[in-house]
Motif scaffolding. Sequence first.
Motif, PDB file in Angstrom:
ATOM      1  N   TYR A 165       0.715  -1.239   0.298  1.00  0.00           N
ATOM      2  CA  TYR A 165      -0.480  -0.035   0.308  1.00  0.00           C
ATOM      3  C   TYR A 165       1.051   1.260   0.190  1.00  0.00           C
ATOM      4  O   TYR A 165       0.343   2.300  -0.774  1.00  0.00           O
ATOM      5  CB  TYR A 165      -1.175   0.154   1.195  1.00  0.00           C
ATOM      6  N   GLN A 179       1.820   2.349  -2.906  1.00  0.00           N
ATOM      7  CA  GLN A 179       0.927   3.355  -4.309  1.00  0.00           C
ATOM      8  C   GLN A 179       0.412   4.763  -3.355  1.00  0.00           C
ATOM      9  O   GLN A 179       1.177   5.675  -2.855  1.00  0.00           O
ATOM     10  CB  GLN A 179      -0.737   3.221  -3.758  1.00  0.00           C
ATOM     11  N   ARG A 203      -7.317   3.086  -5.826  1.00  0.00           N
ATOM     12  CA  ARG A 203      -7.266   2.866  -4.466  1.00  0.00           C
ATOM     13  C   ARG A 203      -6.876   1.845  -4.558  1.00  0.00           C
ATOM     14  O   ARG A 203      -6.503   1.056  -3.775  1.00  0.00           O
ATOM     15  CB  ARG A 203      -8.873   3.221  -3.926  1.00  0.00           C
ATOM     16  N   TYR A 204      -7.661   0.749  -5.788  1.00  0.00           N
ATOM     17  CA  TYR A 204      -7.269  -0.204  -5.565  1.00  0.00           C
ATOM     18  C   TYR A 204      -6.165  -0.928  -6.360  1.00  0.00           C
ATOM     19  O   TYR A 204      -5.465  -1.924  -6.696  1.00  0.00           O
ATOM     20  CB  TYR A 204      -8.645  -0.737  -6.456  1.00  0.00           C
ATOM     21  N   TRP A 242      -2.924  -1.020  -5.320  1.00  0.00           N
ATOM     22  CA  TRP A 242      -2.230  -2.084  -4.738  1.00  0.00           C
ATOM     23  C   TRP A 242      -2.207  -3.574  -4.785  1.00  0.00           C
ATOM     24  O   TRP A 242      -1.496  -3.460  -4.783  1.00  0.00           O
ATOM     25  CB  TRP A 242      -1.964  -1.397  -3.165  1.00  0.00           C
ATOM     26  N   ILE A 243      -3.484  -3.662  -5.318  1.00  0.00           N
ATOM     27  CA  ILE A 243      -3.580  -5.000  -5.897  1.00  0.00           C
ATOM     28  C   ILE A 243      -2.795  -4.914  -7.249  1.00  0.00           C
ATOM     29  O   ILE A 243      -2.008  -6.165  -6.832  1.00  0.00           O
ATOM     30  CB  ILE A 243      -4.976  -5.348  -7.089  1.00  0.00           C
ATOM     31  N   ILE A 296     -12.411  -6.803  -0.662  1.00  0.00           N
ATOM     32  CA  ILE A 296     -11.140  -6.120  -1.373  1.00  0.00           C
ATOM     33  C   ILE A 296     -11.170  -4.668  -0.413  1.00  0.00           C
ATOM     34  O   ILE A 296     -10.695  -4.314  -0.328  1.00  0.00           O
ATOM     35  CB  ILE A 296     -11.205  -5.947  -2.927  1.00  0.00           C
ATOM     36  N   GLU A 297     -12.382  -4.784  -0.122  1.00  0.00           N
ATOM     37  CA  GLU A 297     -12.888  -2.886  -0.080  1.00  0.00           C
ATOM     38  C   GLU A 297     -12.621  -2.944   1.412  1.00  0.00           C
ATOM     39  O   GLU A 297     -11.832  -1.947   2.295  1.00  0.00           O
ATOM     40  CB  GLU A 297     -14.084  -2.821  -0.346  1.00  0.00           C
ATOM     41  N   THR A 340      -9.007  -2.660   2.075  1.00  0.00           N
ATOM     42  CA  THR A 340      -8.417  -1.741   1.221  1.00  0.00           C
ATOM     43  C   THR A 340      -9.083  -0.696   2.610  1.00  0.00           C
ATOM     44  O   THR A 340      -7.905   0.447   2.976  1.00  0.00           O
ATOM     45  CB  THR A 340      -8.532  -0.668   0.040  1.00  0.00           C
ATOM     46  N   MET A 345      -6.419  -0.625   5.296  1.00  0.00           N
ATOM     47  CA  MET A 345      -5.159  -0.565   4.821  1.00  0.00           C
ATOM     48  C   MET A 345      -4.829   1.099   4.973  1.00  0.00           C
ATOM     49  O   MET A 345      -4.017   1.536   5.039  1.00  0.00           O
ATOM     50  CB  MET A 345      -4.771  -1.273   3.854  1.00  0.00           C
ATOM     51  N   GLU A 346      -5.655   1.551   4.760  1.00  0.00           N
ATOM     52  CA  GLU A 346      -5.941   3.195   5.091  1.00  0.00           C
ATOM     53  C   GLU A 346      -6.236   3.749   6.509  1.00  0.00           C
ATOM     54  O   GLU A 346      -6.386   4.621   6.280  1.00  0.00           O
ATOM     55  CB  GLU A 346      -7.465   4.198   3.365  1.00  0.00           C
TER      56      GLU A 346
END
Length: 86
Positions: A12, A15, A20-21, A23-24, A44-45, A48, A51-52
């Motif tokens: 993360y 980035q 926002r995704y 990172w994948i 996944i949300e 994310t 990670m935020e």
Amino acid sequence: RSCLARGLGDVYKRQKYGNRYSWIDEIDDPELYKAIIAMKPSYIEIITLMMEGYQQNDIAAILHSSFQAVQNKIARIRKILKDFSE
């Protein structure tokens, strides 16, 4: 931050801008990448958001979901990702 967020945190941090995704797409391990992209969008949300830096109660509010539902999803995410934790 949670173990899950810390484990994916280095990805993360790379980035800088944009989606926002994104990172994948930064995941180096092909098997981990496959495991992530095969997940439900809600999982996944949640990853994310973790990670935020959001806590589970914040995530529940953001997703208009119960705290217990978020906890259950995180448990499922951890089960999916347990082989990649080392």
